[in-house]
Design a protein around this motif. Sequence first.
Motif, PDB file in Angstrom:
ATOM      1  N   ASP A 114       0.821  -1.203   0.000  1.00 34.53           N
ATOM      2  CA  ASP A 114       0.000   0.000   0.000  1.00 34.53           C
ATOM      3  C   ASP A 114       0.860   1.261   0.000  1.00 34.53           C
ATOM      4  N   GLN A 115       1.932   1.235   0.774  1.00 30.41           N
ATOM      5  CA  GLN A 115       2.808   2.392   0.822  1.00 30.41           C
ATOM      6  C   GLN A 115       3.460   2.612  -0.551  1.00 30.41           C
ATOM      7  N   GLY A 116       3.739   1.515  -1.233  1.00 30.57           N
ATOM      8  CA  GLY A 116       4.337   1.617  -2.570  1.00 30.57           C
ATOM      9  C   GLY A 116       3.400   2.293  -3.563  1.00 30.57           C
ATOM     10  N   LYS A 117       2.112   1.989  -3.427  1.00 27.43           N
ATOM     11  CA  LYS A 117       1.125   2.607  -4.321  1.00 27.43           C
ATOM     12  C   LYS A 117       1.122   4.119  -4.140  1.00 27.43           C
ATOM     13  N   ILE A 118       1.217   4.520  -2.854  1.00 27.35           N
ATOM     14  CA  ILE A 118       1.195   5.963  -2.574  1.00 27.35           C
ATOM     15  C   ILE A 118       2.479   6.611  -3.081  1.00 27.35           C
ATOM     16  N   ASP A 119       3.606   5.963  -2.764  1.00 24.35           N
ATOM     17  CA  ASP A 119       4.900   6.540  -3.153  1.00 24.35           C
ATOM     18  C   ASP A 119       5.040   6.645  -4.670  1.00 24.35           C
ATOM     19  N   GLN A 120       4.436   5.713  -5.385  1.00 24.83           N
ATOM     20  CA  GLN A 120       4.562   5.694  -6.839  1.00 24.83           C
ATOM     21  C   GLN A 120       3.506   6.578  -7.522  1.00 24.83           C
ATOM     22  N   GLY A 121       2.626   7.162  -6.693  1.00 29.76           N
ATOM     23  CA  GLY A 121       1.601   8.031  -7.237  1.00 29.76           C
ATOM     24  C   GLY A 121       0.528   7.292  -7.993  1.00 29.76           C
ATOM     25  N   LEU A 122       0.337   6.028  -7.641  1.00 31.49           N
ATOM     26  CA  LEU A 122      -0.668   5.226  -8.343  1.00 31.49           C
ATOM     27  C   LEU A 122      -2.083   5.548  -7.880  1.00 31.49           C
ATOM     28  N   VAL A 123      -2.210   6.201  -6.722  1.00 30.78           N
ATOM     29  CA  VAL A 123      -3.536   6.532  -6.197  1.00 30.78           C
ATOM     30  C   VAL A 123      -3.687   8.059  -6.293  1.00 30.78           C
ATOM     31  N   THR A 124      -4.556   8.479  -7.155  1.00 31.86           N
ATOM     32  CA  THR A 124      -4.736   9.920  -7.375  1.00 31.86           C
ATOM     33  C   THR A 124      -6.056  10.450  -6.843  1.00 31.86           C
ATOM     34  N   PRO A 126      -8.598  11.510  -4.291  1.00 29.67           N
ATOM     35  CA  PRO A 126      -8.426  11.913  -2.886  1.00 29.67           C
ATOM     36  C   PRO A 126      -9.088  10.948  -1.891  1.00 29.67           C
ATOM     37  N   LYS A 127     -10.301  10.488  -2.254  1.00 29.00           N
ATOM     38  CA  LYS A 127     -10.982   9.566  -1.328  1.00 29.00           C
ATOM     39  C   LYS A 127     -10.220   8.243  -1.213  1.00 29.00           C
ATOM     40  N   ASP A 128      -9.752   7.753  -2.350  1.00 28.60           N
ATOM     41  CA  ASP A 128      -8.982   6.494  -2.320  1.00 28.60           C
ATOM     42  C   ASP A 128      -7.685   6.686  -1.558  1.00 28.60           C
ATOM     43  N   LEU A 129      -7.101   7.864  -1.728  1.00 30.27           N
ATOM     44  CA  LEU A 129      -5.854   8.142  -1.022  1.00 30.27           C
ATOM     45  C   LEU A 129      -6.085   8.221   0.483  1.00 30.27           C
ATOM     46  N   GLU A 130      -7.218   8.848   0.871  1.00 30.24           N
ATOM     47  CA  GLU A 130      -7.542   8.944   2.294  1.00 30.24           C
ATOM     48  C   GLU A 130      -7.821   7.560   2.879  1.00 30.24           C
ATOM     49  N   ARG A 131      -8.585   6.778   2.088  1.00 34.34           N
ATOM     50  CA  ARG A 131      -8.886   5.409   2.561  1.00 34.34           C
ATOM     51  C   ARG A 131      -7.598   4.598   2.721  1.00 34.34           C
ATOM     52  N   LEU A 132      -6.690   4.712   1.783  1.00 30.92           N
ATOM     53  CA  LEU A 132      -5.445   3.959   1.832  1.00 30.92           C
ATOM     54  C   LEU A 132      -4.566   4.421   2.992  1.00 30.92           C
ATOM     55  N   THR A 133      -4.623   5.741   3.257  1.00 29.71           N
ATOM     56  CA  THR A 133      -3.838   6.269   4.382  1.00 29.71           C
ATOM     57  C   THR A 133      -4.367   5.724   5.698  1.00 29.71           C
TER      58      THR A 133
END
Length: 278
Positions: A114-124, A126-133
């Motif tokens: 999950d951290q890799g997805k964020i670091d690679q910018g694969l989640v753009t 905002p809601k998905d990014l918040e959920r993943l965080t």
Amino acid sequence: MHCECGAHGSLVVSSLTARSAPDCHISTEEPTLKADPIAQRKLLDLAELDARIGQVRHQLKSLPEHQQLSDLQNRRAELDAKRRDARIVVDDLTREQKKSDQDVEQVKARRTRDQGKIDQGLVTNPKDLERLTHELESLERRINTLEDIELEIMEKVEEATASLTEYEEALATTDDEIALVVKARDEKSQVAQSELDTVTEQRGVEVFSIPGDLLALYDKIREKQGVGAAMLRARRCEGCQLTLNPSDLARITKTPADEVVRCEECSRILVRTDESGL
């Protein structure tokens, strides 16, 4: 025939004739047995050998090492049972620890993904990014919990392993003690058995010089008493250690030297010598 109701410590005189008395009865259990006085004295040598045989056999059976071995073997059995239980605990905890390690690694792998997805910018989104965080935060808490559990299990494994090691060391020490006691027992047994063989061989030689009927009587008594003959020394039976009364002594004195007499108390053949005090 012989008188069966003599006083304590009186003698049975093997004789075909006996004087009747108001307080006794005549027995016909055994006929008169006659044997050369020299042959009768040889019974003392035989009795000494039989006494020694009995002593050595008792020694073999009552070696202190027998009880020591029994105690050590009982202790070993208890330690071995505790060791088996400790081994089961260690094995169970080891499996539990392995599973705990796997659980931690699985959660860490998911966090890394999950951290890799964020670091690679694969989640753009905002809601998905918040959920993943939020999920990463939850995974971090889960990892901390699992690592605490893992640490507890590791401590239990360490304690259980220490107990197992303690029992294994105690078993090894006990096995060493058993080996020493077995060695001591075997050495003592070998010495005693060697003496027993020697004395038994001497007995085999000795019996050839004793008349068959006298030997048969001796052996019959020996089966019950351990030793079949005793010296009459200083008016006392050396078998049962009882002193004969004057009337018995007088009767024995009048008994022919080649007539076999027996102790009323212990039934052993009484061998008369110059030390008998007759």
